[in-house]
Design a protein around this motif. Structure first.
Motif, PDB file in Angstrom:
ATOM      1  N   ALA A 107      11.142 -53.333 -56.532  1.00  0.00           N
ATOM      2  CA  ALA A 107      12.131 -52.804 -55.586  1.00  0.00           C
ATOM      3  C   ALA A 107      11.728 -51.374 -55.244  1.00  0.00           C
ATOM      4  N   GLU A 108      12.001 -50.957 -54.012  1.00  0.00           N
ATOM      5  CA  GLU A 108      11.545 -49.645 -53.567  1.00  0.00           C
ATOM      6  C   GLU A 108      12.729 -48.690 -53.406  1.00  0.00           C
ATOM      7  N   TYR A 109      12.619 -47.556 -54.072  1.00  0.00           N
ATOM      8  CA  TYR A 109      13.696 -46.568 -54.113  1.00  0.00           C
ATOM      9  C   TYR A 109      13.207 -45.239 -53.561  1.00  0.00           C
ATOM     10  N   LEU A 110      14.133 -44.502 -52.958  1.00  0.00           N
ATOM     11  CA  LEU A 110      13.852 -43.126 -52.546  1.00  0.00           C
ATOM     12  C   LEU A 110      14.506 -42.171 -53.525  1.00  0.00           C
ATOM     13  N   ASP A 111      13.760 -41.152 -53.916  1.00  0.00           N
ATOM     14  CA  ASP A 111      14.257 -40.123 -54.833  1.00  0.00           C
ATOM     15  C   ASP A 111      14.513 -38.856 -54.011  1.00  0.00           C
ATOM     16  N   THR A 112      15.750 -38.705 -53.544  1.00  0.00           N
ATOM     17  CA  THR A 112      16.051 -37.615 -52.613  1.00  0.00           C
ATOM     18  C   THR A 112      16.999 -36.562 -53.181  1.00  0.00           C
ATOM     19  N   GLY A 113      17.421 -36.715 -54.443  1.00  0.00           N
ATOM     20  CA  GLY A 113      18.322 -35.719 -55.008  1.00  0.00           C
ATOM     21  C   GLY A 113      18.906 -36.153 -56.329  1.00  0.00           C
ATOM     22  N   TYR A 114      19.902 -35.430 -56.768  1.00  0.00           N
ATOM     23  CA  TYR A 114      20.506 -35.617 -58.096  1.00  0.00           C
ATOM     24  C   TYR A 114      20.948 -37.061 -58.319  1.00  0.00           C
ATOM     25  N   TRP A 115      21.667 -37.633 -57.362  1.00  0.00           N
ATOM     26  CA  TRP A 115      22.217 -38.966 -57.599  1.00  0.00           C
ATOM     27  C   TRP A 115      21.174 -40.062 -57.455  1.00  0.00           C
ATOM     28  N   SER A 116      20.237 -39.919 -56.530  1.00  0.00           N
ATOM     29  CA  SER A 116      19.212 -40.955 -56.412  1.00  0.00           C
ATOM     30  C   SER A 116      18.308 -40.989 -57.639  1.00  0.00           C
ATOM     31  N   ARG A 117      18.119 -39.845 -58.302  1.00  0.00           N
ATOM     32  CA  ARG A 117      17.348 -39.849 -59.555  1.00  0.00           C
ATOM     33  C   ARG A 117      18.033 -40.718 -60.599  1.00  0.00           C
ATOM     34  N   LYS A 118      19.345 -40.630 -60.673  1.00  0.00           N
ATOM     35  CA  LYS A 118      20.092 -41.441 -61.636  1.00  0.00           C
ATOM     36  C   LYS A 118      20.005 -42.932 -61.295  1.00  0.00           C
TER      37      LYS A 118
ATOM     38  N   GLU B  50      15.972 -52.932 -65.288  1.00  0.00           N
ATOM     39  CA  GLU B  50      16.131 -54.328 -64.889  1.00  0.00           C
ATOM     40  C   GLU B  50      14.873 -54.972 -64.331  1.00  0.00           C
ATOM     41  N   GLY B  51      13.894 -54.171 -63.933  1.00  0.00           N
ATOM     42  CA  GLY B  51      12.697 -54.761 -63.359  1.00  0.00           C
ATOM     43  C   GLY B  51      11.784 -53.702 -62.787  1.00  0.00           C
ATOM     44  N   PRO B  52      10.718 -54.126 -62.100  1.00  0.00           N
ATOM     45  CA  PRO B  52       9.756 -53.158 -61.556  1.00  0.00           C
ATOM     46  C   PRO B  52      10.359 -52.355 -60.408  1.00  0.00           C
ATOM     47  N   VAL B  53      10.113 -51.054 -60.447  1.00  0.00           N
ATOM     48  CA  VAL B  53      10.632 -50.138 -59.429  1.00  0.00           C
ATOM     49  C   VAL B  53       9.499 -49.243 -58.949  1.00  0.00           C
ATOM     50  N   LYS B  54       9.417 -49.056 -57.648  1.00  0.00           N
ATOM     51  CA  LYS B  54       8.453 -48.123 -57.060  1.00  0.00           C
ATOM     52  C   LYS B  54       9.221 -47.049 -56.307  1.00  0.00           C
TER      53      LYS B  54
ATOM     54  N   ALA C 248       8.890 -56.301 -51.066  1.00  0.00           N
ATOM     55  CA  ALA C 248       9.899 -55.724 -51.953  1.00  0.00           C
ATOM     56  C   ALA C 248      11.176 -56.570 -51.922  1.00  0.00           C
ATOM     57  N   PRO C 249      11.818 -56.781 -53.079  1.00  0.00           N
ATOM     58  CA  PRO C 249      13.099 -57.503 -53.094  1.00  0.00           C
ATOM     59  C   PRO C 249      14.163 -56.787 -52.272  1.00  0.00           C
ATOM     60  N   TYR C 250      14.092 -55.458 -52.244  1.00  0.00           N
ATOM     61  CA  TYR C 250      15.003 -54.648 -51.439  1.00  0.00           C
ATOM     62  C   TYR C 250      14.530 -53.205 -51.475  1.00  0.00           C
ATOM     63  N   ILE C 251      15.033 -52.397 -50.529  1.00  0.00           N
ATOM     64  CA  ILE C 251      14.862 -50.951 -50.614  1.00  0.00           C
ATOM     65  C   ILE C 251      16.233 -50.334 -50.869  1.00  0.00           C
ATOM     66  N   HIS C 252      16.244 -49.203 -51.546  1.00  0.00           N
ATOM     67  CA  HIS C 252      17.499 -48.536 -51.891  1.00  0.00           C
ATOM     68  C   HIS C 252      17.388 -47.055 -51.593  1.00  0.00           C
TER      69      HIS C 252
END
Length: 368
Positions: free
Chosen positions: A99-110, A118-122, A147-151
């Motif tokens: 799954a693909e995540y964006l790290d844009t600040g305090y809450w996205s880091r969490k 739960e599984g592989p994350v990029k 990707a299963p989803y982007i977040h």
């Protein structure tokens, strides 16, 4: 009846202020809900009245967002934090692609930390090297078609960063944490597969989280989760699998009525919120850096205006004087400090004008 005037000057990052008309209705409901004759705090979650509350609140959200018919609307507990885990439990567990995540600040880091359980994350982009002061451009983002989803988080509450576009491609499900800008402006909800938002910023008190989820996500999700963490079971129970937060959901109903009937919908709400944000950013931009914006101008949030002052001593004086003037909630998040003015839906333009006037006067007196 007018309630405590300090409520009008509550710039807290959350729980945020509620509209005065809603507070008056809530005050009455604590004694008795007119249609029932009982206190809202003692009405059964199994009553026909509460079933009607849930249905109307769902209908109001559908109307405000023009939500497609294949979306389910849930009112869950556990805050947005529970969704950090429940989303990947449902959509990532057992998958081979990340799954693909964006790290844009305090809450996205969490969010990223919990998803990794739960599984592989990029992480496809991180703002850490820039101190989380900006968001990515389109040219900096490359998403995988597998990707299963982007977040991503639509509005970073701590740093005051906000996306004003939809990310990703239509063939990969989009998941978005909209906790701090949900129903604050128009939203292209039909482009997402799952949206979640805890209520205590723009749409109610703490205690309930709204989840908008497409039926395809429900049908394709993990099948062996505990009932409380299974979207399918929650949908079957109509958000009443176990005792729901009746009071919090009722207040959300009142806020959606206010948005529809008093404000005129989310487009009008967005216009009002833009006026409020422009008022404060104008003060920052014309202060000769006395007030220094945390976020890059092109990525600033309409919800959270984060900034610093020249010295810690001047900052301490700022907080002392704002408290004396009945402003509250202006202290920045502990992660970055400074000042943060959260101007959620219920903060009126006149309240923001008062803060802007105070800031101009404070600058004149402390400039040297």
């Amino acid at each position: 009846m007018s309630l405590n005037p300090k409520n009008a000057l509550n710039f807290s990052g959350g729980p945020g202020a509620l509209p005065e008309v809603v507070l008056n209705q809530v005050q009455q409901s604590i004694i008795n809900v007119p249609e029932v004759g009982l206190s809202i705090l003692g009405i059964s979650h199994r009553s026909a009245w509460f079933e009607a509350v849930v249905r109307e609140t769902e209908d109001n959200i559908r109307k405000l967002l023009n939500l497609p018919d294949d979306f389910h609307i849930l009112f869950l507990q556990g805050g947005a934090t529970q969704q950090f885990s429940q989303v990947p439990m449902t959509m990532l567990r057992g998958k081979k692609h990340a799954a693909e995540y964006l790290d844009t600040g305090y809450w996205s880091r969490k969010v990223v930390t919990e998803a990794m359980r739960e599984g592989p994350v990029k992480v496809v982009w991180s703002g850490e090297s820039d101190g989380y002061r900006r968001l990515p451009t389109e040219e900096e983002l490359t998403f995988s078609p597998d990707a299963p989803y982007i977040h991503y988080v639509s509005n970073e509450t701590v740093e005051g960063l906000q996306f004003n576009r939809v990310l990703g491609h239509d063939h990969v499900p989009r998941v978005c944490d909209m906790s701090s800008d949900f129903l604050s402006k128009p939203c292209e909800a039909d482009k997402f597969s799952l949206i979640y938002a805890h209520a205590q910023k723009n749409i109610g008190p703490a205690g309930v989280t709204i989840v908008l989820i497409r039926d395809s996500v429900v049908q394709n999700g993990t099948k062996d989760l505990p009932a409380f963490l299974d979207y399918r079971r929650q949908i079957e129970a109509h958000s009443n699998l176990n005792t729901p937060p009746v009071f919090a959901i009722y207040v959300v109903l009142l806020v959606t009525r206010w948005l529809l009937n008093d404000i005129g919908g989310v487009e009008k709400m967005g216009e009002i919120n833009r006026v409020k944000a422009d008022l404060l950013f104008s003060i920052l931009d014309n202060s000769d850096d006395f007030y220094h914006s945390w976020a890059a101008p092109e990525h600033r949030s309409d919800m959270n205006v984060a900034f610093t002052l020249p010295t810690k001593e001047i900052e301490a004086a700022f907080f002392e004087e704002t408290r004396a003037a009945d402003f509250s909630g202006l202290e920045g998040h502990r992660a970055i400090g400074g000042v943060r003015a959260s101007i959620y839906n219920a903060l009126s333009v006149s309240s923001v004008e008062k803060l802007a006037g105070f800031m101009q006067d404070f600058q004149r007196r402390h400039r040297k």
